[in-house]
Design a protein around this motif. Structure first.
Motif, PDB file in Angstrom:
ATOM      1  N   VAL A 131       1.044  38.502  55.427  1.00  0.00           N
ATOM      2  CA  VAL A 131       2.207  38.252  54.582  1.00  0.00           C
ATOM      3  C   VAL A 131       3.214  37.420  55.371  1.00  0.00           C
ATOM      4  CG1 VAL A 131       4.078  39.260  53.232  1.00  0.00           C
ATOM      5  CG2 VAL A 131       1.849  40.408  53.341  1.00  0.00           C
ATOM      6  N   LYS A 132       3.587  36.265  54.820  1.00  0.00           N
ATOM      7  CA  LYS A 132       4.547  35.380  55.461  1.00  0.00           C
ATOM      8  C   LYS A 132       5.549  34.912  54.410  1.00  0.00           C
ATOM      9  CE  LYS A 132       4.835  31.375  58.551  1.00  0.00           C
ATOM     10  NZ  LYS A 132       4.060  30.324  59.264  1.00  0.00           N
ATOM     11  N   LYS A 133       6.823  35.228  54.651  1.00  0.00           N
ATOM     12  CA  LYS A 133       7.887  34.886  53.710  1.00  0.00           C
ATOM     13  C   LYS A 133       7.580  35.417  52.315  1.00  0.00           C
ATOM     14  CE  LYS A 133       9.336  30.722  56.202  1.00  0.00           C
ATOM     15  NZ  LYS A 133       9.542  29.245  56.135  1.00  0.00           N
ATOM     16  N   GLN A 134       7.137  36.662  52.285  1.00  0.00           N
ATOM     17  CA  GLN A 134       6.846  37.375  51.038  1.00  0.00           C
ATOM     18  C   GLN A 134       5.765  36.698  50.198  1.00  0.00           C
ATOM     19  OE1 GLN A 134       8.127  40.549  50.107  1.00  0.00           O
ATOM     20  NE2 GLN A 134       8.526  40.339  52.298  1.00  0.00           N
ATOM     21  N   ARG A 135       4.887  35.945  50.858  1.00  0.00           N
ATOM     22  CA  ARG A 135       3.738  35.352  50.195  1.00  0.00           C
ATOM     23  C   ARG A 135       2.488  35.702  50.982  1.00  0.00           C
ATOM     24  NH1 ARG A 135       3.836  33.935  45.156  1.00  0.00           N
ATOM     25  NH2 ARG A 135       2.237  32.350  45.508  1.00  0.00           N
ATOM     26  N   ALA A 136       1.402  35.907  50.271  1.00  0.00           N
ATOM     27  CA  ALA A 136       0.147  36.298  50.903  1.00  0.00           C
ATOM     28  C   ALA A 136      -0.589  35.090  51.458  1.00  0.00           C
ATOM     29  CB  ALA A 136      -0.739  37.030  49.904  1.00  0.00           C
ATOM     30  N   GLN A 137      -1.216  35.294  52.610  1.00  0.00           N
ATOM     31  CA  GLN A 137      -2.143  34.325  53.177  1.00  0.00           C
ATOM     32  C   GLN A 137      -3.473  35.034  53.391  1.00  0.00           C
ATOM     33  OE1 GLN A 137      -0.400  32.740  56.772  1.00  0.00           O
ATOM     34  NE2 GLN A 137       0.974  31.394  55.642  1.00  0.00           N
ATOM     35  N   LEU A 138      -4.550  34.325  53.124  1.00  0.00           N
ATOM     36  CA  LEU A 138      -5.880  34.916  53.171  1.00  0.00           C
ATOM     37  C   LEU A 138      -6.596  34.484  54.440  1.00  0.00           C
ATOM     38  CD1 LEU A 138      -8.123  36.504  51.711  1.00  0.00           C
ATOM     39  CD2 LEU A 138      -8.711  34.387  50.509  1.00  0.00           C
ATOM     40  N   LEU A 139      -7.063  35.454  55.220  1.00  0.00           N
ATOM     41  CA  LEU A 139      -7.783  35.180  56.464  1.00  0.00           C
ATOM     42  C   LEU A 139      -9.252  35.549  56.273  1.00  0.00           C
ATOM     43  CD1 LEU A 139      -7.828  34.453  59.506  1.00  0.00           C
ATOM     44  CD2 LEU A 139      -7.271  36.849  59.979  1.00  0.00           C
ATOM     45  N   LEU A 140     -10.134  34.553  56.446  1.00  0.00           N
ATOM     46  CA  LEU A 140     -11.568  34.775  56.281  1.00  0.00           C
ATOM     47  C   LEU A 140     -12.344  34.158  57.443  1.00  0.00           C
ATOM     48  CD1 LEU A 140     -12.072  33.923  52.493  1.00  0.00           C
ATOM     49  CD2 LEU A 140     -12.282  36.180  53.547  1.00  0.00           C
ATOM     50  N   LYS A 141     -13.514  34.701  57.720  1.00  0.00           N
ATOM     51  CA  LYS A 141     -14.413  34.087  58.686  1.00  0.00           C
ATOM     52  C   LYS A 141     -14.994  32.815  58.077  1.00  0.00           C
ATOM     53  CE  LYS A 141     -15.882  38.367  60.972  1.00  0.00           C
ATOM     54  NZ  LYS A 141     -17.040  39.249  61.279  1.00  0.00           N
ATOM     55  N   SER A 142     -15.110  31.788  58.896  1.00  0.00           N
ATOM     56  CA  SER A 142     -15.690  30.545  58.394  1.00  0.00           C
ATOM     57  C   SER A 142     -17.214  30.684  58.293  1.00  0.00           C
ATOM     58  CB  SER A 142     -15.339  29.377  59.319  1.00  0.00           C
ATOM     59  OG  SER A 142     -15.909  29.570  60.601  1.00  0.00           O
ATOM     60  N   ILE A 247     -13.200  27.146  50.909  1.00  0.00           N
ATOM     61  CA  ILE A 247     -12.623  26.571  52.133  1.00  0.00           C
ATOM     62  C   ILE A 247     -13.314  27.110  53.383  1.00  0.00           C
ATOM     63  CG2 ILE A 247     -10.479  26.249  53.456  1.00  0.00           C
ATOM     64  CD1 ILE A 247      -8.936  26.441  50.892  1.00  0.00           C
ATOM     65  N   THR A 248     -13.926  28.283  53.287  1.00  0.00           N
ATOM     66  CA  THR A 248     -14.633  28.833  54.448  1.00  0.00           C
ATOM     67  C   THR A 248     -15.794  27.951  54.873  1.00  0.00           C
ATOM     68  OG1 THR A 248     -16.013  30.208  52.981  1.00  0.00           O
ATOM     69  CG2 THR A 248     -14.023  31.216  53.905  1.00  0.00           C
ATOM     70  N   VAL A 249     -16.276  27.110  53.975  1.00  0.00           N
ATOM     71  CA  VAL A 249     -17.351  26.166  54.293  1.00  0.00           C
ATOM     72  C   VAL A 249     -16.798  24.775  54.555  1.00  0.00           C
ATOM     73  CG1 VAL A 249     -19.500  25.140  53.456  1.00  0.00           C
ATOM     74  CG2 VAL A 249     -18.949  27.501  52.889  1.00  0.00           C
ATOM     75  N   ILE A 250     -15.779  24.382  53.781  1.00  0.00           N
ATOM     76  CA  ILE A 250     -15.181  23.053  53.944  1.00  0.00           C
ATOM     77  C   ILE A 250     -14.511  22.911  55.307  1.00  0.00           C
ATOM     78  CG2 ILE A 250     -13.364  21.516  53.091  1.00  0.00           C
ATOM     79  CD1 ILE A 250     -13.902  22.610  50.285  1.00  0.00           C
ATOM     80  N   ALA A 251     -13.790  23.939  55.748  1.00  0.00           N
ATOM     81  CA  ALA A 251     -13.005  23.851  56.987  1.00  0.00           C
ATOM     82  C   ALA A 251     -13.857  23.547  58.219  1.00  0.00           C
ATOM     83  CB  ALA A 251     -12.201  25.136  57.186  1.00  0.00           C
ATOM     84  N   PRO A 252     -14.922  24.292  58.494  1.00  0.00           N
ATOM     85  CA  PRO A 252     -15.720  23.970  59.682  1.00  0.00           C
ATOM     86  C   PRO A 252     -16.427  22.624  59.587  1.00  0.00           C
ATOM     87  CG  PRO A 252     -16.787  25.700  58.406  1.00  0.00           C
ATOM     88  CD  PRO A 252     -15.417  25.513  57.829  1.00  0.00           C
TER      89      PRO A 252
END
Length: 287
Positions: A131-142, A247-252
């Motif tokens: 949670v950053k500035k009252q907004r959610a961020q999603l953390l996933l393994k690539s 994005i877990t596939v696009i990012a790497p």
């Protein structure tokens, strides 16, 4: 636990399922939108339920929704550190859904001031929430895709442009990223990838993975921009409006090909979506 949430009416008349004794509350939440760029993002129907709601009933509720995803959370779990999460579209249960997870997390933060640290899918995949500035961020393994001549060959008849390379995850029901020989117009953003024709029927018959069409518009490391589209007719989604889990596939792949670990992604669906991410140590933060 109380929240000022209006019960959702999907049509002019209240849907019958809202009278189910298992339903605690419902609401809708949108993510990946950008009014400044005229991008509408994607929405999800959030259903908080009591014990006793069956999978069959979940699927029925989702079938009555006009949202790309319907998210189900148990009211007994949403105040804990770990919470189970399920997603459905109109025809079937979804294996993983980044946009639905972020939508549900933002809903919980907004209306309850709290969100579980980890949301776990039916396949036991962990979706970590920051949670950053009252907004959610999603953390996933690539997920590291490998170059696939087989996928490139299968998909030749699906796209209107010649395929330059295809990269696939190894598992069935995973992802394939497709790059093209055609140099899309880098000066006129609206032309990029939108002119690409996709044969949905052929794709559903030929290929087992969801397919991501990807192009790089700006390779500058500080202001990198990439465009993509997402197709999965074999899973009931001809083209998705906003696809966070991809994005877990696009990012790497963008890091491997161009050395980029922070990219602004524009999904060129009908609604359009703006997705930001950061890639580091085989993990992706999506927001």
């Amino acid at each position: 636990m109380q929240a000022k949430v209006n019960t959702l009416c999907l049509t002019k008349r209240k849907p019958k399922w809202l009278a189910l004794r298992f339903i605690k509350l419902t609401s809708t939440e949108s993510v990946f939108y950008s009014p400044a760029n005229n991008l509408k993002g994607s929405s999800a129907l959030i259903v908080i339920y009591k014990n006793g709601l069956t999978s069959k009933t979940m699927q029925y509720i989702a079938s009555q929704s006009n949202h790309p995803a319907t998210v189900f959370l148990n009211q007994n779990e949403i105040t804990k550190r770990h919470c189970n999460i399920r997603w459905f579209n109109q025809t079937s249960e979804i294996k993983r859904c980044g946009h639905g997870t972020l939508a549900a997390s933002n809903f919980l933060i907004k209306h309850f001031g709290y969100c579980p640290e980890v949301l776990t899918s039916m396949s036991h995949e962990r979706f970590t929430i920051r949670v950053k500035k009252q907004r959610a961020q999603l953390l996933l393994k690539s997920i590291e895709p490998k170059k696939s001549e087989l996928a490139a060959g299968e998909l030749k008849s699906v796209f209107s442009s010649a395929i330059k390379a295809a990269y696939s995850t190894g598992d069935k029901n995973g992802y394939t990223v497709v790059l093209f020989n055609k140099e899309f117009n880098e000066d006129v953003e609206k032309d990029d990838l939108k002119s690409l024709h996709v044969g949905s029927k052929a794709l559903s018959k030929l290929h087992k993975n969801a397919v991501i069409a990807l192009s790089i518009k700006n390779k500058d490391k500080k202001n990198a921009i990439a465009h993509f589209r997402y197709f999965a007719p074999q899973f009931g989604v001809n083209e998705d409006s906003a696809t966070g889990s991809a994005i877990t596939v696009i990012a790497p792949l963008l890091f491997r090909l161009h050395g980029l670990n922070k990219v602004k992604l524009i999904q060129q669906s009908n609604n359009g979506a703006l997705l930001n991410y950061e890639f580091n140590n085989a993990k992706v933060v999506i927001y």
